[in-house]
Motif scaffolding. Sequence first.
Motif, PDB file in Angstrom:
ATOM      1  N   GLY A 335       0.811  -1.207   0.000  1.00  0.00           N
ATOM      2  CA  GLY A 335       0.000   0.000   0.000  1.00  0.00           C
ATOM      3  C   GLY A 335       0.844   1.255   0.000  1.00  0.00           C
ATOM      4  N   PRO A 336       0.255   2.408  -0.351  1.00  0.00           N
ATOM      5  CA  PRO A 336       1.005   3.666  -0.460  1.00  0.00           C
ATOM      6  C   PRO A 336       1.712   4.072   0.829  1.00  0.00           C
ATOM      7  CG  PRO A 336      -1.163   3.872  -1.466  1.00  0.00           C
ATOM      8  CD  PRO A 336      -1.145   2.558  -0.743  1.00  0.00           C
ATOM      9  N   GLU A 337       1.109   3.753   1.981  1.00  0.00           N
ATOM     10  CA  GLU A 337       1.727   4.128   3.251  1.00  0.00           C
ATOM     11  C   GLU A 337       2.553   2.998   3.858  1.00  0.00           C
ATOM     12  OE1 GLU A 337      -1.651   4.693   2.734  1.00  0.00           O
ATOM     13  OE2 GLU A 337      -1.290   6.776   2.171  1.00  0.00           O
ATOM     14  N   GLY A 338       2.632   1.865   3.181  1.00  0.00           N
ATOM     15  CA  GLY A 338       3.414   0.744   3.687  1.00  0.00           C
ATOM     16  C   GLY A 338       2.849   0.104   4.933  1.00  0.00           C
ATOM     17  N   GLU A 339       1.522   0.178   5.125  1.00  0.00           N
ATOM     18  CA  GLU A 339       0.910  -0.286   6.366  1.00  0.00           C
ATOM     19  C   GLU A 339       0.386  -1.711   6.299  1.00  0.00           C
ATOM     20  OE1 GLU A 339      -2.069   2.736   6.676  1.00  0.00           O
ATOM     21  OE2 GLU A 339      -0.872   3.947   8.060  1.00  0.00           O
ATOM     22  N   TYR A 340       0.512  -2.380   5.167  1.00  0.00           N
ATOM     23  CA  TYR A 340      -0.162  -3.666   4.984  1.00  0.00           C
ATOM     24  C   TYR A 340       0.840  -4.767   4.688  1.00  0.00           C
ATOM     25  CZ  TYR A 340      -3.516  -0.027   4.749  1.00  0.00           C
ATOM     26  OH  TYR A 340      -4.228   1.087   5.054  1.00  0.00           O
ATOM     27  N   ASP A 341       0.442  -5.970   4.974  1.00  0.00           N
ATOM     28  CA  ASP A 341       1.375  -7.084   4.951  1.00  0.00           C
ATOM     29  C   ASP A 341       0.885  -8.170   4.006  1.00  0.00           C
ATOM     30  OD1 ASP A 341       3.200  -9.031   5.432  1.00  0.00           O
ATOM     31  OD2 ASP A 341       3.000  -9.005   7.606  1.00  0.00           O
ATOM     32  N   PRO A 342       1.504  -8.341   2.839  1.00  0.00           N
ATOM     33  CA  PRO A 342       1.087  -9.366   1.886  1.00  0.00           C
ATOM     34  C   PRO A 342       1.832 -10.677   2.052  1.00  0.00           C
ATOM     35  CG  PRO A 342       2.715  -7.980   0.847  1.00  0.00           C
ATOM     36  CD  PRO A 342       2.563  -7.470   2.275  1.00  0.00           C
ATOM     37  N   VAL A 343       2.463 -10.910   3.221  1.00  0.00           N
ATOM     38  CA  VAL A 343       3.328 -12.070   3.431  1.00  0.00           C
ATOM     39  C   VAL A 343       2.605 -13.127   4.268  1.00  0.00           C
ATOM     40  CG1 VAL A 343       5.527 -12.863   4.381  1.00  0.00           C
ATOM     41  CG2 VAL A 343       5.374 -10.603   3.289  1.00  0.00           C
ATOM     42  N   PHE A 344       2.585 -14.370   3.762  1.00  0.00           N
ATOM     43  CA  PHE A 344       2.014 -15.477   4.522  1.00  0.00           C
ATOM     44  C   PHE A 344       2.759 -15.669   5.836  1.00  0.00           C
ATOM     45  CE2 PHE A 344       0.070 -17.157   0.568  1.00  0.00           C
ATOM     46  CZ  PHE A 344      -1.161 -17.561   1.073  1.00  0.00           C
ATOM     47  N   ARG A 345       2.008 -15.969   6.914  1.00  0.00           N
ATOM     48  CA  ARG A 345       2.615 -16.388   8.168  1.00  0.00           C
ATOM     49  C   ARG A 345       2.635 -17.907   8.175  1.00  0.00           C
ATOM     50  NH1 ARG A 345       5.185 -12.118   8.383  1.00  0.00           N
ATOM     51  NH2 ARG A 345       4.184 -10.278   9.281  1.00  0.00           N
ATOM     52  N   MET A 346       3.829 -18.471   8.249  1.00  0.00           N
ATOM     53  CA  MET A 346       4.008 -19.898   8.056  1.00  0.00           C
ATOM     54  C   MET A 346       4.232 -20.624   9.376  1.00  0.00           C
ATOM     55  SD  MET A 346       3.682 -19.719   4.796  1.00  0.00           S
ATOM     56  CE  MET A 346       4.013 -21.408   4.282  1.00  0.00           C
ATOM     57  N   GLU A 347       3.690 -21.845   9.453  1.00  0.00           N
ATOM     58  CA  GLU A 347       3.876 -22.730  10.605  1.00  0.00           C
ATOM     59  C   GLU A 347       4.326 -24.104  10.101  1.00  0.00           C
ATOM     60  OE1 GLU A 347       3.672 -21.860  13.673  1.00  0.00           O
ATOM     61  OE2 GLU A 347       2.698 -19.899  13.482  1.00  0.00           O
ATOM     62  N   LEU A 348       5.157 -24.775  10.893  1.00  0.00           N
ATOM     63  CA  LEU A 348       5.574 -26.130  10.555  1.00  0.00           C
ATOM     64  C   LEU A 348       4.411 -27.096  10.743  1.00  0.00           C
ATOM     65  CD1 LEU A 348       9.055 -26.311  12.322  1.00  0.00           C
ATOM     66  CD2 LEU A 348       8.618 -25.909   9.888  1.00  0.00           C
ATOM     67  N   LEU A 349       4.229 -28.015   9.799  1.00  0.00           N
ATOM     68  CA  LEU A 349       3.212 -29.049   9.958  1.00  0.00           C
ATOM     69  C   LEU A 349       3.697 -30.188  10.839  1.00  0.00           C
ATOM     70  CD1 LEU A 349       1.692 -29.338   6.371  1.00  0.00           C
ATOM     71  CD2 LEU A 349       0.789 -28.119   8.347  1.00  0.00           C
ATOM     72  N   GLY A 350       4.991 -30.407  10.867  1.00  0.00           N
ATOM     73  CA  GLY A 350       5.567 -31.468  11.682  1.00  0.00           C
ATOM     74  C   GLY A 350       6.714 -30.926  12.501  1.00  0.00           C
ATOM     75  N   GLY A 351       7.640 -31.798  12.820  1.00  0.00           N
ATOM     76  CA  GLY A 351       8.767 -31.382  13.629  1.00  0.00           C
ATOM     77  C   GLY A 351       9.855 -30.676  12.849  1.00  0.00           C
ATOM     78  N   VAL A 352       9.919 -30.921  11.531  1.00  0.00           N
ATOM     79  CA  VAL A 352      10.956 -30.324  10.695  1.00  0.00           C
ATOM     80  C   VAL A 352      10.316 -29.774   9.431  1.00  0.00           C
ATOM     81  CG1 VAL A 352      12.816 -31.789  11.558  1.00  0.00           C
ATOM     82  CG2 VAL A 352      11.453 -32.547   9.604  1.00  0.00           C
ATOM     83  N   ILE A 353      11.025 -28.878   8.771  1.00  0.00           N
ATOM     84  CA  ILE A 353      10.462 -28.163   7.633  1.00  0.00           C
ATOM     85  C   ILE A 353      10.098 -29.087   6.481  1.00  0.00           C
ATOM     86  CG2 ILE A 353      12.714 -27.632   6.605  1.00  0.00           C
ATOM     87  CD1 ILE A 353      11.556 -24.920   5.772  1.00  0.00           C
ATOM     88  N   THR A 354      10.846 -30.184   6.312  1.00  0.00           N
ATOM     89  CA  THR A 354      10.583 -31.084   5.185  1.00  0.00           C
ATOM     90  C   THR A 354       9.239 -31.798   5.289  1.00  0.00           C
ATOM     91  OG1 THR A 354      11.872 -32.784   6.318  1.00  0.00           O
ATOM     92  CG2 THR A 354      12.999 -31.482   4.631  1.00  0.00           C
ATOM     93  N   GLN A 355       8.586 -31.747   6.449  1.00  0.00           N
ATOM     94  CA  GLN A 355       7.264 -32.347   6.585  1.00  0.00           C
ATOM     95  C   GLN A 355       6.145 -31.439   6.087  1.00  0.00           C
ATOM     96  OE1 GLN A 355       7.883 -33.472  10.876  1.00  0.00           O
ATOM     97  NE2 GLN A 355       6.962 -35.383  10.196  1.00  0.00           N
ATOM     98  N   GLY A 356       6.493 -30.220   5.738  1.00  0.00           N
ATOM     99  CA  GLY A 356       5.502 -29.333   5.163  1.00  0.00           C
ATOM    100  C   GLY A 356       5.243 -28.090   5.988  1.00  0.00           C
ATOM    101  N   LEU A 357       4.516 -27.155   5.366  1.00  0.00           N
ATOM    102  CA  LEU A 357       4.227 -25.868   5.974  1.00  0.00           C
ATOM    103  C   LEU A 357       2.749 -25.535   5.856  1.00  0.00           C
ATOM    104  CD1 LEU A 357       7.191 -23.828   4.423  1.00  0.00           C
ATOM    105  CD2 LEU A 357       7.017 -24.571   6.810  1.00  0.00           C
ATOM    106  N   GLY A 358       2.253 -24.766   6.811  1.00  0.00           N
ATOM    107  CA  GLY A 358       0.915 -24.198   6.736  1.00  0.00           C
ATOM    108  C   GLY A 358       1.035 -22.689   6.718  1.00  0.00           C
ATOM    109  N   GLY A 359       0.341 -22.038   5.799  1.00  0.00           N
ATOM    110  CA  GLY A 359       0.422 -20.584   5.674  1.00  0.00           C
ATOM    111  C   GLY A 359      -0.927 -19.929   5.904  1.00  0.00           C
TER     112      GLY A 359
END
Length: 377
Positions: A335-359
């Motif tokens: 946005g023009p004022e830089g107030e908004y966030d278009p980035v997914f917030r990611m969480e691990l689905l398992g114990g390690v990243i190779t098991q997948g992500l939730g956004g």
Amino acid sequence: MVCRKLFHLLTLLPLLPFVLAHKEPKTEQEIETQRALQRAAYYCAPAVAEFTAARKRRFAQKVLGTNNVQSALPGYEDLFADGTFVDGSAQDADQKQLMECSPVRESHMQNNTCVLTPVVTEGPYYHKEGHPIRTNIAEYQIGLLTYLDIGVIDVNTCKPLPNVLVDIWQANATGHYAGHPDPLPELRDEKPQVGGKRSGLLSAFPRTKFEETWLRGAWPTDENGVVQFTTIFPGYYTGRATHIHTKVFTSWEPLPNGTFRSPSSSSSSPSSSSSSSSSSPSSRGLAHVGQFFFQDSLNLQIDKMWPYSTNPIKHTHGRTRNWRDSLNIFEDSHGPEGEYDPVFRMELLGGVITQGLGGFITMGINASADLDNWWKG
């Protein structure tokens, strides 16, 4: 939550029939209209934070399983089979205990406000017809399992929007879009643009494989204004930061082949088209065009994983970081004022990243918008 000042801010929105999503606002009226929409969505930020937090709590409960025992990584049906979130007052003691031991980071959610529209171009790889209506868009593409949880709210009311069609499309692990495998023969030796707003970009690859539909799909939001997709983490290509495209339709027509058509992309007028969403807030069709992004630090870690490590430009042009995204798309998405966030917030689905992500992410859209459905470059 009561959204204050919205009436004043939104009075400008119905005045213009143009499509800000596909071009830079140039006139004073265009600029003020875009800013009015974005300021309006800013007032929805507390509602968005609560909306997203509740979805993440519900997701965490399913990932953890019952009695705090996670015997195996849950499948798609286990995670997304029923409602997407529950009210905190309805949770029993066991659920509260799960929440307390879950990996959810509330501080991240507070900044994940609105992904706004209209802001950015749809790009040259959207297929105006032929996007399947489905939630699992991966087909047989190889990559890191990724679940996307996307909420949609109306900035006119700060309330979730049920029964609007969220359409997404993305590149595969090595940076290609379905249907567009190769450049034009005369452009096989083309070099990326050097300098300027289009720095790093190549000419768009033509569509030559019309049967390909992988990593494309659309699905309507549920009664809570949420939709989920199963996909893979997207790859990158020259000039662009890693991203996923999206459109939101408030009116659409399902076709016999399992795809859809919006009134704005068909020859018939919206008023005469058959719509599968007669109860939606608008019958005009396309209400949103945008792009989602991921944290650069996460992108760099996934670059090390196969098949992302086989990206053909890894050792030549390399990855484009978010802050260097061509056409200023990543920057414009804030946005023009830089107030908004278009980035997914990611969480691990398992114990390690190779098991997948939730956004998780939430879009704030103007449900009464009327945008035409074709690319202007």
